[in-house]
Design a protein around this motif. Structure first.
Motif, PDB file in Angstrom:
ATOM      1  N   UNK A 216      46.098  45.139  80.437  1.00 13.79           N
ATOM      2  CA  UNK A 216      45.634  45.828  81.643  1.00 13.79           C
ATOM      3  C   UNK A 216      44.711  45.002  82.507  1.00 13.79           C
ATOM      4  N   UNK A 217      44.729  43.677  82.319  1.00 11.87           N
ATOM      5  CA  UNK A 217      43.859  42.824  83.125  1.00 11.87           C
ATOM      6  C   UNK A 217      44.219  42.912  84.602  1.00 11.87           C
ATOM      7  N   UNK A 218      45.523  43.014  84.902  1.00 14.47           N
ATOM      8  CA  UNK A 218      45.941  43.085  86.294  1.00 14.47           C
ATOM      9  C   UNK A 218      47.179  42.254  86.554  1.00 14.47           C
ATOM     10  N   UNK A 219      47.388  41.915  87.820  1.00 10.85           N
ATOM     11  CA  UNK A 219      48.574  41.185  88.258  1.00 10.85           C
ATOM     12  C   UNK A 219      48.204  39.737  88.577  1.00 10.85           C
ATOM     13  N   UNK A 220      49.145  38.805  88.292  1.00 15.65           N
ATOM     14  CA  UNK A 220      48.863  37.389  88.428  1.00 15.65           C
ATOM     15  C   UNK A 220      49.626  36.747  89.577  1.00 15.65           C
ATOM     16  N   UNK A 221      48.973  35.777  90.223  1.00 18.21           N
ATOM     17  CA  UNK A 221      49.631  34.859  91.147  1.00 18.21           C
ATOM     18  C   UNK A 221      49.170  33.449  90.776  1.00 18.21           C
ATOM     19  N   UNK A 236      45.367  33.152  89.806  1.00 15.61           N
ATOM     20  CA  UNK A 236      44.601  34.192  90.502  1.00 15.61           C
ATOM     21  C   UNK A 236      44.951  35.541  89.885  1.00 15.61           C
ATOM     22  N   UNK A 237      43.951  36.369  89.706  1.00 14.48           N
ATOM     23  CA  UNK A 237      44.138  37.682  89.100  1.00 14.48           C
ATOM     24  C   UNK A 237      43.723  38.783  90.071  1.00 14.48           C
ATOM     25  N   UNK A 238      44.608  39.761  90.238  1.00 14.60           N
ATOM     26  CA  UNK A 238      44.246  40.968  90.992  1.00 14.60           C
ATOM     27  C   UNK A 238      44.016  42.074  89.976  1.00 14.60           C
ATOM     28  N   UNK A 239      42.759  42.398  89.776  1.00 17.61           N
ATOM     29  CA  UNK A 239      42.387  43.412  88.794  1.00 17.61           C
ATOM     30  C   UNK A 239      42.784  44.797  89.288  1.00 17.61           C
ATOM     31  N   UNK A 240      42.970  45.731  88.388  1.00 20.95           N
ATOM     32  CA  UNK A 240      43.304  47.094  88.806  1.00 20.95           C
ATOM     33  C   UNK A 240      42.283  47.637  89.814  1.00 20.95           C
ATOM     34  N   UNK A 241      42.779  48.198  90.914  1.00 20.46           N
ATOM     35  CA  UNK A 241      41.903  48.751  91.943  1.00 20.46           C
ATOM     36  C   UNK A 241      41.469  47.753  92.993  1.00 20.46           C
ATOM     37  N   UNK A 242      41.732  46.458  92.766  1.00 21.72           N
ATOM     38  CA  UNK A 242      41.373  45.427  93.742  1.00 21.72           C
ATOM     39  C   UNK A 242      42.555  45.197  94.677  1.00 21.72           C
ATOM     40  N   UNK A 243      42.269  44.750  95.896  1.00 21.08           N
ATOM     41  CA  UNK A 243      43.357  44.475  96.838  1.00 21.08           C
ATOM     42  C   UNK A 243      43.550  42.973  97.059  1.00 21.08           C
ATOM     43  N   UNK A 244      42.878  42.164  96.253  1.00 21.77           N
ATOM     44  CA  UNK A 244      42.979  40.714  96.429  1.00 21.77           C
ATOM     45  C   UNK A 244      43.133  40.020  95.084  1.00 21.77           C
ATOM     46  N   UNK A 245      43.803  38.880  95.145  1.00 25.16           N
ATOM     47  CA  UNK A 245      43.906  38.014  93.979  1.00 25.16           C
ATOM     48  C   UNK A 245      42.738  37.042  94.015  1.00 25.16           C
ATOM     49  N   UNK A 246      41.953  37.027  92.952  1.00 23.64           N
ATOM     50  CA  UNK A 246      40.737  36.214  92.917  1.00 23.64           C
ATOM     51  C   UNK A 246      40.878  35.077  91.906  1.00 23.64           C
ATOM     52  N   UNK A 247      40.266  33.946  92.212  1.00 21.82           N
ATOM     53  CA  UNK A 247      40.341  32.760  91.352  1.00 21.82           C
ATOM     54  C   UNK A 247      39.933  33.108  89.923  1.00 21.82           C
ATOM     55  N   UNK A 248      40.762  32.685  88.969  1.00 19.24           N
ATOM     56  CA  UNK A 248      40.492  33.045  87.580  1.00 19.24           C
ATOM     57  C   UNK A 248      40.401  31.823  86.671  1.00 19.24           C
ATOM     58  N   UNK A 249      41.397  30.915  86.743  1.00 18.09           N
ATOM     59  CA  UNK A 249      41.370  29.754  85.855  1.00 18.09           C
ATOM     60  C   UNK A 249      42.280  28.665  86.407  1.00 18.09           C
ATOM     61  N   UNK A 250      42.062  27.455  85.908  1.00 17.12           N
ATOM     62  CA  UNK A 250      42.881  26.301  86.274  1.00 17.12           C
ATOM     63  C   UNK A 250      43.416  25.682  84.995  1.00 17.12           C
ATOM     64  N   UNK A 251      44.747  25.637  84.874  1.00 21.19           N
ATOM     65  CA  UNK A 251      45.393  25.053  83.698  1.00 21.19           C
ATOM     66  C   UNK A 251      45.971  23.681  84.043  1.00 21.19           C
ATOM     67  N   UNK A 252      45.508  22.650  83.366  1.00 21.82           N
ATOM     68  CA  UNK A 252      46.110  21.327  83.476  1.00 21.82           C
ATOM     69  C   UNK A 252      47.109  21.213  82.326  1.00 21.82           C
ATOM     70  N   UNK A 253      48.341  20.830  82.655  1.00 27.20           N
ATOM     71  CA  UNK A 253      49.452  20.947  81.717  1.00 27.20           C
ATOM     72  C   UNK A 253      49.940  19.564  81.301  1.00 27.20           C
TER      73      UNK A 253
END
Length: 283
Positions: A216-221, A236-253
């Motif tokens: 239930x963390x939310x939706x990802x972009x 970027x994660x858009x948490x439940x109830x939020x209207x924006x995707x906010x910076x969450x983490x950076x994965x180097x692969x």
């Protein structure tokens, strides 16, 4: 030498300050590049001593930080400058930077001067105030440690990496665990500097995916980018109830054999350095 974006930036500033303060020591006819490298090397050795960092066990480098490729591109030497090898991929990847942190500081310096900057044994010995025999011995020990510590498999071609990253992003945005797992090596490894946690193997990684997709963390972009000459993805994660995707983490692969071999995950504090917005305005 330092494996940290912030500390490297500080070291560059300190190098030029020391050069300015002691410019009277620069003798006419001296190679200015060699003179600056001597100062920079001593600045780095001083920084390592200051932080009292010892070779980490199991290659866990909690001070590791990513370096944005757009800054490497901007700083890349011209064809007339012989140090273009400095930004060669194999010497800037996180796996390489992690591995050389296992070396004692002077061995690290010898390795970089000889194998990255292509200095001679005599030049290296003079800079570090060692005998040529000592410098050669340090190089042999450093190379032996590096061979045992670095991933053995070669990297996939760049185009293959881009396709694999696109598949990974697609699976993540659709919250498709099965599709994501199909892209991973069985021995997938995940670290999260500066935290000391390490996740090894698909079973351990499944716990992370389940939390990201099913808790239930939310939706990802995800936005593709690159760091240390390897693919990366900004999440970027858009948490439940939020209207924006906010910076969450950076994965180097890191990729090997056509699959994802390693994620090195950093917090959102690095987004600005990568030219990434803190918020995506998607609805």
């Amino acid at each position: 030498m330092l494996a940290s974006f912030e500390e490297a930036d500080d070291a560059v500033q300190e190098t030029f300050l020391r050069a300015w303060r002691h410019q009277e020591r620069f003798e006419p006819g001296t190679n200015p590049r060699a003179w600056l490298y001597r100062i920079a090397t001593n600045v780095c050795l001083d920084a390592i001593r200051k932080h009292d960092r010892r070779p980490p066990s199991e290659q866990e480098v909690t001070w590791l930080q990513p370096y944005p490729d757009h800054l490497l591109d901007r700083a890349a030497p011209s064809d007339e400058q012989p140090d273009a090898v400095v930004v060669a991929r194999e010497t800037i990847e996180l796996a390489y930077l992690t591995a050389i942190q296992l070396l004692p500081p002077k061995q690290r310096a010898v390795l970089l001067l000889r194998d990255v900057l292509d200095w001679s044994a005599a030049e290296t010995a003079e800079l570090l105030e060692l005998s040529v025999a000592s410098a050669n011995s340090a190089l042999q020990r450093a190379r032996a440690t590096l061979r045992s510590a670095r991933p053995a498999e070669p990297q996939a071609p760049d185009e293959s990496e881009r396709r694999l990253l696109a598949q990974l992003i697609d699976a993540h945005e659709r919250a498709d665990i099965e599709a994501a797992v199909a892209l991973l090596r069985a021995d997938i490894r995940v670290t999260m500097p500066p935290l000391p946690q390490v996740y090894l193997g698909v079973d351990a990684f499944l716990g992370l995916l389940d939390r990201a997709f099913n808790s239930g963390m939310g939706e990802w972009r995800l936005v593709p980018t690159s760091a240390n000459r390897t693919p990366a993805a900004a999440s970027y994660l858009r948490a439940p109830g939020d209207d924006r995707f906010r910076a969450f983490k950076l994965d180097v692969v890191r990729m090997a054999g056509g699959k994802v071999a390693e994620f090195t995950t950093f917090g959102p504090g690095f987004f600005e350095r990568f030219g990434l917005p803190a918020v995506l305005l998607e609805s």
